[in-house]
Design a protein around this motif. Structure first.
Motif, PDB file in Angstrom:
ATOM      1  N   THR A   1       0.210   0.981  -5.864  1.00  0.00           N
ATOM      2  CA  THR A   1       0.519  -0.444  -5.484  1.00  0.00           C
ATOM      3  C   THR A   1      -0.612  -1.271  -5.639  1.00  0.00           C
ATOM      4  OG1 THR A   1      -0.134   0.034  -3.207  1.00  0.00           O
ATOM      5  CG2 THR A   1       2.395   0.337  -3.874  1.00  0.00           C
TER       6      THR A   1
ATOM      7  N   GLN B   1       0.928  -1.273   0.096  1.00  0.00           N
ATOM      8  CA  GLN B   1      -0.049   0.081   0.203  1.00  0.00           C
ATOM      9  C   GLN B   1       0.747   1.211  -0.068  1.00  0.00           C
ATOM     10  OE1 GLN B   1      -2.095  -0.747   3.750  1.00  0.00           O
ATOM     11  NE2 GLN B   1      -0.864   1.065   4.322  1.00  0.00           N
ATOM     12  N   THR B   2       0.349   2.362  -0.132  1.00  0.00           N
ATOM     13  CA  THR B   2       0.900   3.563  -0.373  1.00  0.00           C
ATOM     14  C   THR B   2       0.224   4.384   0.849  1.00  0.00           C
ATOM     15  OG1 THR B   2       1.364   3.568  -2.568  1.00  0.00           O
ATOM     16  CG2 THR B   2       1.400   5.917  -1.592  1.00  0.00           C
ATOM     17  N   ASN B   3       1.030   5.127   1.647  1.00  0.00           N
ATOM     18  CA  ASN B   3       0.271   5.836   2.665  1.00  0.00           C
ATOM     19  C   ASN B   3       0.522   7.373   2.487  1.00  0.00           C
ATOM     20  OD1 ASN B   3      -0.482   3.340   4.131  1.00  0.00           O
ATOM     21  ND2 ASN B   3       1.660   3.106   4.726  1.00  0.00           N
TER      22      ASN B   3
ATOM     23  N   THR C   1       5.650  -0.746  -0.169  1.00  0.00           N
ATOM     24  CA  THR C   1       5.190   0.528   0.281  1.00  0.00           C
ATOM     25  C   THR C   1       5.765   1.822   0.322  1.00  0.00           C
ATOM     26  OG1 THR C   1       5.693   0.308   2.787  1.00  0.00           O
ATOM     27  CG2 THR C   1       3.836  -0.934   2.129  1.00  0.00           C
TER      28      THR C   1
END
Length: 114
Positions: free
Chosen positions: A23, A2-4, A66
């Motif tokens: 992602t 994931q991307t935050n 990530t």
């Protein structure tokens, strides 16, 4: 994977969309770019939406990463984002510099460098 994206960063819409989908959805990533856009990553050039979608799918599969955008600076049509990237690659986690060129509402160029 994931991307935050940091909620405190003010990113242009196509850049925010890139991080939101990078992602999870290669086609959505490709739609952030103009038809003739270029991505430079790991010494390779990927030109056009189809090539960008294929590049994104390949790096996600290869590195299972990530991304956390840390800083962003815009000068003219260029926005440089420094991001912390962690995944299945040597020297993880690492800070990468992503330099976006945006024209109108689309990314026309992305250069990724350490």
């Amino acid at each position: 994977m994931q991307t935050n994206p940091s909620t405190s960063l003010k990113l242009l819409a196509p850049i925010a969309s890139f991080f939101a989908h990078e992602t999870t959805d290669p086609q959505a990533v490709a739609r952030c770019f103009s038809e003739g856009a270029v991505v430079l990553d790991e010494g390779h050039e990927h030109q056009g939406r189809a090539a960008i979608a294929a590049w994104n799918a390949a790096v996600v599969a290869k590195y299972k990463f990530t991304t956390e955008p840390l800083t962003a600076e815009t000068i003219g049509d260029r926005t440089t984002v420094t991001a912390r990237v962690a995944g299945s690659f040597p020297s993880s986690p690492a800070q990468l510099r992503l330099q976006f060129t945006v024209t109108g509402d689309l990314i026309t160029r992305l250069e990724i460098a350490p």
